[in-house]
Design an enzyme around this catalytic site. Structure first.
Site: not given
Ligand SMILES: *[C@@H]1O[C@H](CO)[C@@H](O)[C@H](O)[C@H]1NC(C)=O
Ligand SMILES: *[C@@H]1O[C@H](CO)[C@@H](O)[C@H](O)[C@H]1NC(C)=O
Length: 460
Positions: A228, A214, A226, A386, A230, A176
């Site tokens: 966010i 990104h 925190n 994305s 998985v 990325d």
């Protein structure tokens, strides 16, 4: 008369054979352009090497990766050496890629293009493509999460965490725009420089950085803390294949190759034991593009599981992008908080039909709050396939952690039948199946349910 006919036949055959030996110049305008970046593809296919390594037994994954890398490097060094030598007098920057049997050349002039056209060892001369980084929709400033983000919750990650599994022992590579490694949600999860965790073919930064956001955002959805990420105990590694201007083909090839047997940031100390188990790709474009397929074949041979965003060209049909529409990877579309496929999410059927749907699965990708590059506590809400792709990659990290050694085929076999198929109606039908019949070319096999998949895979 007869002699003339034989002679002309001979001439004709002669020129045919000659034409077959010379490379195809994909972009004839390169003969006029004062300066262009080239991708040279050699004639010899790598398939025999992939099949050979795939068919052999190895004591472990590392040994297989090492043998794959060694065979590819050995073969391509022999083929590339004369070309690299011939390029010297032209004084251009050239890089050899063993993963695809290609060479990239920077700032080539028409004289050099004409010279290359005479090299029979080449199959194709093409101008380097710059892929756009996938667009994002409705960006807004996020806030540090209070609890688990909706996208992580809705796919059932918390149920897997309760079983004591948060992605331990799994490495996920992100190709990325880079990663802000100092971000509070990400800094504990970096594999680190000592583990060859960063490579930057674009800016040659010795440490992970991100000038765009990104890549940091995507990494956060895979394994950020925190609430966010998985798989918050999985580790990330990063390769900068994209910057604000897009993703140059040569950088994507360099990253695809690095993933198989990572080096340090200086390109040294190659160590296949540091290879990731999963690679998340939120980039791509067009449809029916096959140019990345040798990298995918190498990942498949190596047992590295690739996820790709399907694209943001929906709601029209026939909008699936590449490499997301290619075989050997898992393509991902986007859903929103109401469990409905996002209108921007690209849809099948594929430009080049292969009997499979596009996307293969869908995951949360709309209004996703995750880490951002602007500060160590920065958050941003972004939308796009994305954002969906790293949710799927994170789910795979939970599964791999629950059952190490799971292959891409086993991953597909467990993810597809365990999906949630009670999705909101979009009213769009693409391909042969209505959106209530699975798989279909809007939602693939459905929205991933990692809790169900984990139970099916591990029996717990
Ligand atoms: C965080 O969530 C808890 C429980 O849902 C709630 O009681 C609290 O007010 C929230 N805090 C903030 C700052 O929103
Ligand atoms: C989800 O549904 C609610 C209630 O119908 C609606 O207000 C909201 O806008 C929907 N959200 C999205 C992202 O579509």
């Amino acid at each position: 008369m007869a002699l003339l006919r034989i002679l002309s036949l001979f001439l004709c055959m002669g020129s045919l054979a000659y034409a077959q030996l010379l490379p195809v110049l994909k972009n004839p305008e390169l003969l006029q352009k004062p300066s262009s970046n080239l991708i040279l593809t050699l004639r010899n296919p790598l398939d025999p090497i992939f099949s050979d390594v795939a068919s052999r037994a190895f004591p472990n994954r590392e040994a297989r990766l090492q043998e794959l890398t060694r065979s590819l490097q050995e073969a391509t060094q022999t083929w590339h050496a004369p070309i690299m030598t011939a390029l010297k007098p032209f004084n251009v920057q050239a890089e050899s890629f063993w993963v695809t049997n290609q060479i990239s050349v920077k700032n080539a002039n028409p004289l050099l293009v004409r010279f290359l056209r005479g090299l029979a060892i080449l199959r194709e001369i093409a101008e380097e493509i710059i892929y756009p980084i996938m667009p994002i929709f409705n960006p807004s400033i996020g806030t540090p999460p209070n609890g688990t983000e909706w996208g992580v919750r809705i796919i059932g990650a918390e149920e897997v965490w309760k079983k004591g599994n948060k992605g331990e022992g799994v490495r996920v590579a992100v190709i990325d725009t880079g990663v802000r490694a100092s971000h509070t949600a990400l800094r504990e999860n970096y594999v680190g420089a000592a583990n060859n965790g960063w490579y930057d073919p674009i800016m040659r930064s010795p440490v992970p950085t991100d000038n765009n956001g990104h890549g940091t955002h995507c990494t956060g959805s895979i394994c950020g803390n925190n609430g966010i990420g998985v798989a918050p105990n999985a580790k990330w590694m990063g390769c900068r294949g994209c910057d604000n201007a897009g993703c140059p083909q040569a950088a994507l090839l360099a990253c695809g190759q690095w993933v198989i047997c990572p080096t340090d940031a200086q390109g040294r100390n190659q160590d296949c034991s540091k290879a990731p188990h999963i690679v998340s790709n939120s980039w791509g474009g067009g449809g029916g593009g096959t140019w990345f397929n040798d990298v995918i074949k190498a990942w498949n041979t190596a047992g590295i599981i690739g996820f790709f965003a399907i694209g943001n060209e929906g709601p029209n049909c026939n909008t699936a992008g590449s490499p997301g529409d290619q075989a050997g990877i898992i393509s991902v579309g986007s859903t929103n908080i109401n469990d409905t496929v996002s209108s921007f999410s690209s849809r099948g059927p594929k430009n080049v039909p292969d009997g499979t749907v596009a996307p293969l699965i869908v995951a949360p990708g709309e209004n996703i709050n995750s880490a951002y590059h602007l500060s160590d506590n920065g958050y941003q809400v972004l939308s796009g396939t994305s954002m969906a792709t790293p949710h799927a990659a994170g789910a795979a990290a939970l599964l791999l952690s629950g059952k190490p050694g799971t292959t891409i085929q086993q991953m597909m076999d467990v993810l597809y039948p365990t999906t949630n198929r009670n999705l909101g109606a979009t009213g769009s039908t693409c391909g042969n199946n209505a959106e209530t019949t699975y798989p279909n070319d809007v939602a693939g096999y459905g929205r991933i349910d990692v809790s169900k998949a984990f139970t099916t895979l591990t029996g717990t």
